[in-house]
Design a protein around this motif. Sequence first.
Motif, mmCIF file in Angstrom:
data_model
loop_
_atom_site.group_PDB
_atom_site.id
_atom_site.type_symbol
_atom_site.label_atom_id
_atom_site.label_comp_id
_atom_site.label_asym_id
_atom_site.label_seq_id
_atom_site.Cartn_x
_atom_site.Cartn_y
_atom_site.Cartn_z
ATOM 1 N N ALA A 155 -10.793 9.475 8.120
ATOM 2 C CA ALA A 155 -9.461 9.846 8.612
ATOM 3 C C ALA A 155 -8.716 10.516 7.482
ATOM 4 O O ALA A 155 -8.719 10.028 6.339
ATOM 5 N N HIS B 80 -6.084 13.365 11.700
ATOM 6 C CA HIS B 80 -7.138 13.109 12.675
ATOM 7 C C HIS B 80 -8.199 12.193 12.080
ATOM 8 O O HIS B 80 -8.328 12.063 10.861
ATOM 9 N N THR B 81 -8.977 11.591 12.978
ATOM 10 C CA THR B 81 -10.200 10.900 12.576
ATOM 11 C C THR B 81 -11.370 11.820 12.903
ATOM 12 O O THR B 81 -11.529 12.253 14.045
ATOM 13 N N ASP C 43 -11.308 13.197 16.536
ATOM 14 C CA ASP C 43 -10.713 12.115 17.321
ATOM 15 C C ASP C 43 -11.664 11.620 18.408
ATOM 16 O O ASP C 43 -11.275 11.354 19.539
ATOM 17 N N SER D 35 -14.547 6.008 15.996
ATOM 18 C CA SER D 35 -13.359 6.832 15.714
ATOM 19 C C SER D 35 -12.105 6.146 16.223
ATOM 20 O O SER D 35 -11.054 6.155 15.554
ATOM 21 N N ASN D 36 -12.179 5.547 17.399
ATOM 22 C CA ASN D 36 -11.032 4.832 17.951
ATOM 23 C C ASN D 36 -10.643 3.656 17.062
ATOM 24 O O ASN D 36 -9.463 3.411 16.785
ATOM 25 N N THR E 97 -9.051 4.960 13.828
ATOM 26 C CA THR E 97 -7.700 5.450 14.121
ATOM 27 C C THR E 97 -6.722 4.293 14.238
ATOM 28 O O THR E 97 -5.608 4.341 13.693
ATOM 29 N N GLN F 164 -3.525 3.769 11.882
ATOM 30 C CA GLN F 164 -2.205 3.712 12.514
ATOM 31 C C GLN F 164 -1.476 2.431 12.154
ATOM 32 O O GLN F 164 -0.240 2.416 12.044
ATOM 33 N N PHE G 156 -0.663 9.871 13.829
ATOM 34 C CA PHE G 156 -1.686 10.826 14.240
ATOM 35 C C PHE G 156 -1.045 11.829 15.178
ATOM 36 O O PHE G 156 -1.000 11.662 16.387
#
Length: 299
Positions: free
Chosen positions: A90, A150-151, A170, A227-228, A231, A235, A241
């Motif tokens: 990220a 972004h990731t 993402d 990725s989720n 992120t 966050q 993001f």
Amino acid sequence: TRYLREDGTWATVSASGGATTSQIAANLLARYALTEGSGAPQDSSGNGNHATLPGGAANPVWTSQGISCDGVAQYFNSTGTQTARTFVWASTETVPIDGALPLGPAYVTPFGVADLSVTFGGNDYYGSHPGTNLGGTYSDMSNDTLQGTHTFALTLGTNSSTDPNRFYVDGVETTYTGGRGAAAGHASAAYQVCGANSGYPSYFPGSIYYFEAFSDEKAAAQIAQESNAVTQIVQGRGVRFKAAPDPTIKDLYIAVGDSLTDGEGVTPSSQYITPSDTFDVVNEGLGNADTDDMLELFD
């Protein structure tokens, strides 16, 4: 704890800022969460692949959210990643500025080694436009021209036709502008993060919040999951993001009066604009007015 999304809804994260989506542990080589705040980044994979620092001004700067890199000479050395086939990271690129304008085309490197590196930028795009550089040959150039945070993910393939390198933004695979490559097994050493200081030296200007490497080539569904999770973790530190708008790649014509658009307000007349081109038109004039109407208005 929780944070407020831009759409007005609340999202909940764990008190430690961890992911609510489970992370993948299989074939993990190194995982740098970049939360230490000082010293060298530590590996949380359990493999003991802690990073090392080059020393002095070449060390990246710690922030409350990760590390900041100057794009000139700063990086850190990962450990045990030379056999990696999948990377997830990220980051936010600070687009290089030349005077009052973005500097482009400019290639920057979020991570790499002497003979294999990831590049952002180039081809007159600004911001996150990833591709691979294998021994001076650029391939897999992403069609995405995203800016902001972004990731990203990259998987290294074994065959440029049947199993090429793949980029994800993402959690979603990008499209590509040109030739594809296959870079699995080509790294001669563990990767340097925030830049590569040999071979094709290039560095990354901006912030990196997370970096991890796996020894196998993850499938699309696994990339989306990881990725989720990354992120959500980032966050949880307060990193937003939010993508900046893409650069305008078509001429923008603002019609203040309707004489140039012959009252149509849609496509400028090639009679008045040379050379003829494709325009995004914003009509700020009098709707459906033609030249005669304008003359009568001021008669």
